[in-house]
Design a protein around this motif. Structure first.
Motif, PDB file in Angstrom:
ATOM      1  N   VAL A 118      40.344  22.969  46.987  1.00 27.41           N
ATOM      2  CA  VAL A 118      39.454  23.922  46.318  1.00 27.41           C
ATOM      3  C   VAL A 118      39.792  24.025  44.836  1.00 27.41           C
ATOM      4  O   VAL A 118      40.971  24.063  44.455  1.00 27.41           O
ATOM      5  CB  VAL A 118      39.560  25.322  46.969  1.00 27.41           C
ATOM      6  N   GLU A 119      38.738  24.087  43.996  1.00 28.79           N
ATOM      7  CA  GLU A 119      38.893  24.382  42.573  1.00 28.79           C
ATOM      8  C   GLU A 119      37.877  25.456  42.201  1.00 28.79           C
ATOM      9  O   GLU A 119      36.705  25.361  42.573  1.00 28.79           O
ATOM     10  CB  GLU A 119      38.649  23.130  41.719  1.00 28.79           C
ATOM     11  N   ILE A 120      38.325  26.494  41.466  1.00 22.42           N
ATOM     12  CA  ILE A 120      37.435  27.553  40.983  1.00 22.42           C
ATOM     13  C   ILE A 120      37.324  27.438  39.468  1.00 22.42           C
ATOM     14  O   ILE A 120      38.333  27.367  38.771  1.00 22.42           O
ATOM     15  CB  ILE A 120      37.958  28.955  41.333  1.00 22.42           C
ATOM     16  N   TYR A 121      36.090  27.481  38.969  1.00 26.86           N
ATOM     17  CA  TYR A 121      35.834  27.417  37.535  1.00 26.86           C
ATOM     18  C   TYR A 121      35.178  28.725  37.087  1.00 26.86           C
ATOM     19  O   TYR A 121      34.137  29.114  37.617  1.00 26.86           O
ATOM     20  CB  TYR A 121      34.946  26.220  37.203  1.00 26.86           C
ATOM     21  N   GLU A 122      35.809  29.380  36.123  1.00 27.18           N
ATOM     22  CA  GLU A 122      35.378  30.690  35.642  1.00 27.18           C
ATOM     23  C   GLU A 122      35.102  30.632  34.140  1.00 27.18           C
ATOM     24  O   GLU A 122      35.898  30.093  33.369  1.00 27.18           O
ATOM     25  CB  GLU A 122      36.466  31.723  35.945  1.00 27.18           C
ATOM     26  N   ARG A 123      33.966  31.203  33.737  1.00 29.04           N
ATOM     27  CA  ARG A 123      33.582  31.163  32.330  1.00 29.04           C
ATOM     28  C   ARG A 123      34.458  32.051  31.450  1.00 29.04           C
ATOM     29  O   ARG A 123      34.650  31.773  30.266  1.00 29.04           O
ATOM     30  CB  ARG A 123      32.119  31.568  32.175  1.00 29.04           C
ATOM     31  N   ALA A 124      34.971  33.150  31.995  1.00 31.86           N
ATOM     32  CA  ALA A 124      35.804  34.068  31.215  1.00 31.86           C
ATOM     33  C   ALA A 124      37.160  33.420  30.908  1.00 31.86           C
ATOM     34  O   ALA A 124      37.618  32.537  31.635  1.00 31.86           O
ATOM     35  CB  ALA A 124      36.012  35.365  31.985  1.00 31.86           C
ATOM     36  N   PRO A 125      37.826  33.882  29.849  1.00 33.10           N
ATOM     37  CA  PRO A 125      39.118  33.293  29.489  1.00 33.10           C
ATOM     38  C   PRO A 125      40.268  33.705  30.404  1.00 33.10           C
ATOM     39  O   PRO A 125      41.339  33.104  30.364  1.00 33.10           O
ATOM     40  CB  PRO A 125      39.353  33.802  28.065  1.00 33.10           C
ATOM     41  N   GLN A 126      40.051  34.727  31.220  1.00 34.35           N
ATOM     42  CA  GLN A 126      41.080  35.182  32.139  1.00 34.35           C
ATOM     43  C   GLN A 126      40.413  35.870  33.330  1.00 34.35           C
ATOM     44  O   GLN A 126      39.192  36.099  33.331  1.00 34.35           O
ATOM     45  CB  GLN A 126      42.039  36.150  31.449  1.00 34.35           C
ATOM     46  N   LEU A 127      41.207  36.199  34.328  1.00 33.70           N
ATOM     47  CA  LEU A 127      40.684  36.821  35.527  1.00 33.70           C
ATOM     48  C   LEU A 127      40.073  38.179  35.205  1.00 33.70           C
ATOM     49  O   LEU A 127      40.682  39.001  34.516  1.00 33.70           O
ATOM     50  CB  LEU A 127      41.815  36.994  36.551  1.00 33.70           C
ATOM     51  N   ARG A 128      38.877  38.419  35.717  1.00 33.80           N
ATOM     52  CA  ARG A 128      38.200  39.706  35.528  1.00 33.80           C
ATOM     53  C   ARG A 128      38.535  40.597  36.726  1.00 33.80           C
ATOM     54  O   ARG A 128      37.781  40.689  37.674  1.00 33.80           O
ATOM     55  CB  ARG A 128      36.697  39.493  35.402  1.00 33.80           C
ATOM     56  N   ASP A 129      39.701  41.260  36.633  1.00 35.65           N
ATOM     57  CA  ASP A 129      40.189  42.018  37.774  1.00 35.65           C
ATOM     58  C   ASP A 129      40.013  43.524  37.605  1.00 35.65           C
ATOM     59  O   ASP A 129      40.687  44.324  38.261  1.00 35.65           O
ATOM     60  CB  ASP A 129      41.659  41.698  38.054  1.00 35.65           C
ATOM     61  N   GLY A 130      39.100  43.928  36.725  1.00 35.47           N
ATOM     62  CA  GLY A 130      38.773  45.348  36.578  1.00 35.47           C
ATOM     63  C   GLY A 130      37.669  45.730  37.549  1.00 35.47           C
ATOM     64  O   GLY A 130      37.550  45.189  38.635  1.00 35.47           O
ATOM     65  N   GLY A 131      36.832  46.662  37.121  1.00 37.25           N
ATOM     66  CA  GLY A 131      35.679  47.033  37.944  1.00 37.25           C
ATOM     67  C   GLY A 131      35.832  48.398  38.564  1.00 37.25           C
ATOM     68  O   GLY A 131      36.803  49.119  38.350  1.00 37.25           O
TER      69      GLY A 131
END
Length: 392
Positions: free
Chosen positions: A26-39
C-alpha cells in the motif's frame, strides 16, 4: 497486489490499514505537506469500534464512552432516550465520542512504515492495461494494480469516474467547535441534543475534559464558496456575515440551561462553520481497477453521525473482498455491490433527518418522551450483521 490510495484522511488511512492487513502493498499520497490530524469531534458507533478492533487499532484511552443519547425540546422537555449501553452489551463494543484526530492517530499507528507520501497532489488518473497510474502536480507518477480515491467530496478520482458533479448543499450548516467549557450535562457519558423548529444544538463529550458542540442553522451559501482545496465539508467556510456568536445567541439564547451556559462560555474564535452536503450514491462508484471510499463515494451531513463509521465499513469490506482475489477489478465491484445498499440507506436517513425537527417536537405531547434504542439498535446491528453475513 499493490494499492495506490489518494488522500490521507480518515478513510484513506483506515483503508490502507485494512489493505495492508489483508497482505497488500500500500502507498498513500496526500496533497497536504503533513498529516491533517485535526478536526472536530465525531461519534464512532458500536459497529465502528468493532471494526477498529478487527483492524488492529487500539481502543484503550480513546475518547469517551457514550452510554446514552438524550433528545430534548428547546425548552427542556424530554423527547427521546437511546440506551447505547444496552447496544454495547449486545455487541461487545462501546459507542465512543472522540476527536477525529485521535482516530487518525490510531490508524497511522497501525500502518506499515513508509506508506505515507506527503506534498503529492493528484491531478490525473490513467487506466493502462492491467494497472492504474496516478499523475501528480510535480510531474511524478505512482503505479498500482488498483487505485482507491479517498480524497474527499471534491475528489479528483471521483471526477475521473463520474464527471465533475458536486454534492448537493442541503440548506443547513453546523456552527461547531471543541472546547473545555464548564456546563452541566448530567453525565460525561451522555450526549444531549436540543431541537427547535428550525435549528438544533448537540453537545457530546470527547474525552480529556473536552466537549464537541454544534449548532445547526439554515445556510444559503452555494458550493462555489467552498475553497477548491477543501477536501471535506469541515474545511469549508460558508458566507457568514457579522458576529457568529451574536447570531447564535439571538437564535438559541432562550433555550434550555445547558445551551445557554454553552453560549455564555464561547468566544467568537471558537466557532467554525461547515455546510451540510450530500452525495447521490452512484449506481456504480468504480470502474476497472479504480474505486472510491469515504466522502469521495458518499458524503453525508454531520447530523446523521455516520461519516467515520462509513469510512470504517468501507475499509473493512474492501480489505475482505480483496484479501484473496484473483481479479482485482472483480474484487472492487464486489466491494461496491456490498457497500452500496448500506450507503443508500444512510443517504435516505440523512434526507429524512433533514425534515425531522417538527416530527421530533411533536413528541413533546408524550411528556416523558419515547425510547429510541430500538431504532438506533436496528441501524447499528444492521451495520454489524452485513459485515458478518455478506462478506465472504
Amino acid at each position: 497486489m499493490k494499492a495506490v490510495i489518494i488522500g490521507a484522511g480518515v478513510s484513506g488511512t483506515l483503508t490502507a490499514v485494512g489493505l495492508a492487513r489483508a497482505g497488500h502493498d500500500v502507498e498513500i499520497y496526500e496533497r497536504a505537506p503533513q498529516l491533517r490530524d485535526g478536526g472536530n469531534g465525531v461519534m464512532v458507533w458500536h459497529n465502528g469500534t468493532g471494526i477498529m478492533k478487527d483492524l488492529g487499532l487500539r481502543l484503550d484511552g480513546l475518547g469517551q464512552r457514550i452510554d446514552a443519547a438524550d433528545v430534548w425540546s428547546y425548552d427542556g422537555r424530554p423527547l427521546m432516550r437511546t440506551d447505547m449501553a444496552e447496544i454495547a452489551d449486545e455487541l461487545g463494543t462501546p459507542g465512543l465520542g472522540v476527536m477525529r484526530g485521535q482516530v487518525m492517530e490510531r490508524a497511522v499507528e497501525a500502518l506499515p512504515p513508509g506508506v505515507l507520501r506527503f506534498g503529492r497532489k493528484c491531478v490525473r488518473i490513467e487506466e493502462v492495461g492491467s494497472g492504474v497510474v496516478a499523475h501528480f502536480d510535480d510531474g511524478t507518477t505512482a503505479n498500482g494494480d488498483v487505485l482507491v480515491g479517498a480524497d474527499g467530496y471534491r475528489s479528483v478520482v471521483r471526477r475521473h469516474l463520474v464527471g465533475d458533479v458536486l454534492p448537493r448543499a442541503m440548506g443547513l450548516a453546523s456552527w461547531h467547535g471543541t472546547t473545555q467549557v464548564p456546563i452541566r450535562l448530567g453525565s460525561e457519558h451522555v450526549v444531549p441534543t436540543y431541537y427547535g423548529r428550525v435549528g438544533l444544538c448537540t453537545i457530546h463529550p470527547v474525552g480529556q475534559g473536552l466537549i464537541h458542540w454544534a449548532f445547526e442553522v439554515p445556510w444559503t451559501g452555494a458550493l462555489r464558496h467552498i475553497p477548491a482545496g477543501a477536501e471535506t465539508a469541515d474545511a469549508a467556510e460558508g458566507p457568514v456575515a457579522g458576529s457568529r456568536l451574536a447570531a447564535l445567541r439571538k437564535g438559541f439564547g432562550d433555550w434550555a440551561p445547558p445551551v445557554r451556559e454553552l453560549l455564555d462560555a464561547l468566544t467568537e474564535d471558537d466557532i467554525a462553520v461547515a455546510p451540510h452536503l450530500l452525495h447521490r450514491v452512484a449506481g456504480q462508484w468504480g470502474r476497472g481497477r479504480v474505486t472510491l471510499v469515504g466522502d469521495a463515494a458518499h458524503v453525508v451531513p454531520p447530523r446523521i453521525g455516520m461519516g467515520v463509521n462509513q469510512a470504517l465499513e468501507d475499509a473493512w469490506v474492501l480489505s475482505r473482498t480483496t484479501a484473496a482475489a484473483d481479479d482485482p477489478a472483480l474484487a472492487l465491484r464486489r466491494y461496491e455491490q456490498i457497500r452500496r445498499p448500506r450507503a443508500k440507506r444512510i443517504h435516505s436517513t440523512a434526507r429524512m433527518m433533514q425534515r425531522a425537527n417538527p416530527l421530533l417536537l411533536a413528541l413533546r405531547r408524550t411528556r416523558k418522551g419515547v425510547n429510541g434504542t430500538r431504532m438506533l439498535r436496528a441501524n447499528i446491528v444492521r451495520g454489524s450483521s452485513f459485515l458478518n453475513d455478506d462478506v465472504r
